[in-house]
Design a protein around this motif. Sequence first.
Motif, short mmCIF file in Angstrom:
data_model
loop_
_atom_site.label_atom_id
_atom_site.label_comp_id
_atom_site.label_asym_id
_atom_site.label_seq_id
_atom_site.Cartn_x
_atom_site.Cartn_y
_atom_site.Cartn_z
N SER A 64 -1.92 14.62 4.64
CA SER A 64 -1.18 14.25 5.60
C SER A 64 -0.36 12.87 5.06
N THR A 65 -1.09 12.17 4.03
CA THR A 65 -0.47 11.19 3.56
C THR A 65 0.91 11.88 2.73
N PHE A 66 0.65 12.86 1.91
CA PHE A 66 1.76 13.27 1.16
C PHE A 66 2.97 13.60 2.20
N TYR A 67 2.75 14.40 3.47
CA TYR A 67 3.73 14.68 4.38
C TYR A 67 4.08 13.59 5.10
N SER A 68 3.62 12.16 4.87
CA SER A 68 4.22 11.26 5.90
C SER A 68 5.33 10.77 5.02
N HIS A 69 5.57 11.00 3.48
CA HIS A 69 6.31 10.50 2.63
C HIS A 69 7.39 11.80 2.37
N TYR A 70 7.10 12.79 2.50
CA TYR A 70 8.00 13.96 1.88
C TYR A 70 7.81 15.11 2.62
N ARG A 71 8.78 16.26 2.86
CA ARG A 71 8.76 17.03 3.50
C ARG A 71 8.06 18.18 2.96
N ASP A 72 8.39 18.26 1.56
CA ASP A 72 7.52 19.09 0.59
C ASP A 72 7.73 18.90 -0.92
N ILE A 73 7.26 19.65 -1.85
CA ILE A 73 7.29 19.38 -3.26
C ILE A 73 9.03 19.34 -3.79
N TYR A 74 9.85 20.08 -2.99
CA TYR A 74 11.29 20.06 -3.40
C TYR A 74 11.86 18.72 -2.95
N ASP A 75 11.41 18.17 -1.68
CA ASP A 75 11.92 17.06 -1.34
C ASP A 75 11.44 15.92 -2.22
N LEU A 76 10.21 15.89 -2.52
CA LEU A 76 9.51 14.85 -3.42
C LEU A 76 10.51 14.81 -4.91
N SER A 77 10.79 16.41 -5.57
CA SER A 77 11.62 16.46 -6.56
C SER A 77 13.09 15.99 -6.42
N ARG A 131 0.88 -1.24 -0.14
CA ARG A 131 -0.23 0.09 0.03
C ARG A 131 0.83 1.29 -0.01
N ILE A 132 2.05 1.32 0.69
CA ILE A 132 2.89 2.27 0.78
C ILE A 132 3.45 2.56 -0.73
N GLU A 133 4.07 1.49 -1.00
CA GLU A 133 4.58 1.39 -2.63
C GLU A 133 3.43 2.13 -3.35
N LYS A 134 2.05 1.72 -3.45
CA LYS A 134 1.38 2.13 -4.36
C LYS A 134 1.09 3.61 -4.11
N THR A 135 0.98 4.19 -2.95
CA THR A 135 0.75 5.56 -2.69
C THR A 135 1.99 6.27 -3.08
N LYS A 136 3.28 5.84 -2.77
CA LYS A 136 4.42 6.51 -3.38
C LYS A 136 4.27 6.67 -4.97
N GLN A 137 4.12 5.63 -5.61
CA GLN A 137 3.82 5.60 -7.02
C GLN A 137 2.82 6.48 -7.49
N SER A 138 1.91 6.57 -6.85
CA SER A 138 0.61 7.49 -7.32
C SER A 138 1.23 9.02 -6.91
N ILE A 139 1.85 9.08 -6.02
CA ILE A 139 2.40 10.71 -5.82
C ILE A 139 3.49 10.93 -6.92
N ILE A 140 4.13 10.01 -7.23
CA ILE A 140 5.26 10.16 -8.25
C ILE A 140 4.73 10.63 -9.66
N ASN A 141 3.73 9.72 -9.99
CA ASN A 141 3.03 9.74 -11.19
C ASN A 141 2.30 11.15 -11.26
N ALA A 142 1.44 11.49 -10.36
CA ALA A 142 0.75 12.67 -10.28
C ALA A 142 1.85 13.84 -10.45
N PHE A 143 3.08 13.79 -9.79
CA PHE A 143 4.08 14.66 -9.62
C PHE A 143 4.52 14.82 -11.26
#
Length: 178
Positions: free
Chosen positions: A42-55, A4-16
């Motif tokens: 809250s789900t986003f922030y549990s994986h990344y600090r901000d948009i720059y951290d994701l990038s 579930r965590i992997e799917k969520t992260k992939q969903s975030i990356i795909n959206a990004f």
Amino acid sequence: MDIRIEKTKQSIINAFIELRSRKELERITIKELCQKAQINKSTFYSHYRDIYDLSDKLETEIVASIMENFSHPENLIQNPELFTRELFVGYMAKDTLINTVFSGSRSKYLVQKLERALKDFVFTVHPESRDDPQTNIRLSYILYGGYYAFYENRQYGDQLVIDAIAQLTDKAAAPSCT
């Protein structure tokens, strides 16, 4: 890791990546990213600090995947022509992703991150070269010059440009006669 965590992260990356293909990084909001990924903030922030951290994390993954193309990264010193060809195979394998993630204000970071990663590896294999100015300048020249020459001259055909850069790299890497 939990699927579930992997799917969520992939969903975030795909959206990004989808948003990045249309917008500058600075114009992407967490709110729109979360809407596109169908997650809560809250789900986003549990994986990344901000948009720059994701990038930054995605950029680092791209650099790592380019590094995987090197059969022997020490060829940067020992066989620069072969190294250059392997480098461009890595660039071309991630071409669309590179052009999306490293666009706009992030364009300089691919080569910077790649230079750091390659120097760390090469200097682990050749620690005597770490403080040698000629080697450091040569490595920077090969990486920056090759990258920009490739992307600025692709209209001539990728293989022709890669061949020309590989030949120039081999000449540039030759020890200087002093």
